[in-house]
Design an enzyme around this catalytic site. Structure first.
Site, PDB file in Angstrom:
ATOM      1  CG  ASN A 160     -28.553   3.681 -32.350  1.00 30.17           C
ATOM      2  OD1 ASN A 160     -28.281   3.313 -33.487  1.00 30.17           O
ATOM      3  ND2 ASN A 160     -27.761   3.446 -31.323  1.00 30.17           N
ATOM      4  CB  ALA A 200     -34.364  -1.527 -22.915  1.00 25.94           C
ATOM      5  N   GLY A 234     -33.765   1.136 -25.685  1.00 23.27           N
ATOM      6  CA  GLY A 234     -34.094   0.387 -26.889  1.00 23.27           C
ATOM      7  C   GLY A 234     -35.451  -0.285 -26.843  1.00 23.27           C
ATOM      8  NE  ARG A 287     -32.398   3.166 -10.476  1.00 18.91           N
ATOM      9  CZ  ARG A 287     -31.451   4.006 -10.932  1.00 18.91           C
ATOM     10  NH1 ARG A 287     -31.250   5.151 -10.333  1.00 18.91           N
ATOM     11  NH2 ARG A 287     -30.734   3.700 -11.976  1.00 18.91           N
ATOM     12  CG  HIS A 323     -56.864   3.900 -35.428  1.00 21.94           C
ATOM     13  ND1 HIS A 323     -57.119   4.454 -36.663  1.00 21.94           N
ATOM     14  CD2 HIS A 323     -55.572   3.505 -35.468  1.00 21.94           C
ATOM     15  CE1 HIS A 323     -56.027   4.370 -37.413  1.00 21.94           C
ATOM     16  NE2 HIS A 323     -55.074   3.806 -36.706  1.00 21.94           N
TER      17      HIS A 323
END
Length: 187
Positions: free
Chosen positions: A85, A160, A142, A183, A115
Site C-alpha cells: 500500500n 500496526a 500500517g 498470541r 550505521h
C-alpha cells in the site's frame, strides 16, 4: 582479490555508499521511482513494467501503490500476489526477500541499512546492511518498521505501529515497540 563496495554491502560488512557503482545504481533506481510515483492512477500496466525492471525479481499478480521508495530496487525479490500500500520505504542495501501472498499496509518501512554505534567508526562514513526476509502469507500492519536482519515467519501478522527488532516465528500475531509475540495466529 579485494571485494567491491557492493559485495561488502551484500555481505553485511562495512562499506562506503559513496562508491561510484553504488551511486549510479541508486540514481538509476531513483529515475525509475520518479516515473513510477508520478504516473496517473489508471496506469497499472506501466507501474508493473517499471517494478519488473526495478526489482531483482517479482512474481505475478503484484500491486505496489505509489508513492514507493527504495535505495536500489535490484536487491528486492518478491513472490506472487504481493500487495504494498501507499508510502512504503524499503532500504534494500542488502537482500529483501518477500514471499508469496504478502500484504504490506501503508507507511511500512523495511530497513536493511544501519550505521556503526561507535562514533569514531561512524564518522568514517562506513555503513552496514543486514538482509530482511518476510515469508509467505504475512500481513504487516500500517506504520510498522522492520529493522535490519529480521526474519518474519510464514503466516504471521505484525501489528500496526510495531517496531520489529528481532525475528518473529511462524503463525503468530506480534505487535508493540519492541515487537513481541502476543498470541498464536489461530487464537
Amino acid at each position: 582479490m579485494a571485494k567491491t563496495e557492493r559485495e561488502k554491502m551484500l555481505a553485511n560488512e562495512p562499506y562506503l555508499a559513496s562508491d561510484p557503482e553504488l551511486v549510479e545504481m541508486n540514481l538509476a533506481a531513483q529515475r525509475y521511482l520518479q516515473v513510477f510515483n508520478t504516473l496517473p492512477p489508471d496506469s497499472l500496466a506501466e507501474r508493473i513494467e517499471l517494478v519488473q525492471a526495478l526489482f531483482g525479481a517479482i512474481g505475478p499478480n503484484c500491486e505496489i501503490r505509489p508513492p514507493f521508495y527504495c535505495d536500489y530496487g535490484s536487491h528486492i525479490k518478491a513472490g506472487r500476489n504481493l500487495y504494498i500500500n501507499f508510502n512504503c520505504t524499503i532500504l534494500d542495501c542488502n537482500w529483501v526477500t518477500i514471499g508469496d501472498d504478502v500484504l504490506i499496509a501503508p507507511n511500512v518501512q523495511i530497513y536493511t541499512a544501519y550505521h556503526p554505534t561507535v562514533p569514531e567508526i561512524r564518522r568514517t562514513g562506513v555503513e552496514m546492511a543486514a538482509p530482511v526476509t518476510i515469508w509467505d502469507n504475512v500481513w504487516i500492519g500500517g506504520g510498522a518498521i522492520i529493522c535490519p536482519g529480521v526474519t518474519i515467519g510464514p503466516n504471521s501478522t505484525i501489528g500496526a505501529g510495531s517496531v520489529v527488532t528481532k525475528s518473529i516465528p511462524d503463525r503468530v500475531v506480534a505487535a508493540g515497540n519492541p515487537c513481541r509475540v502476543i498470541r498464536l495466529a489461530d487464537e
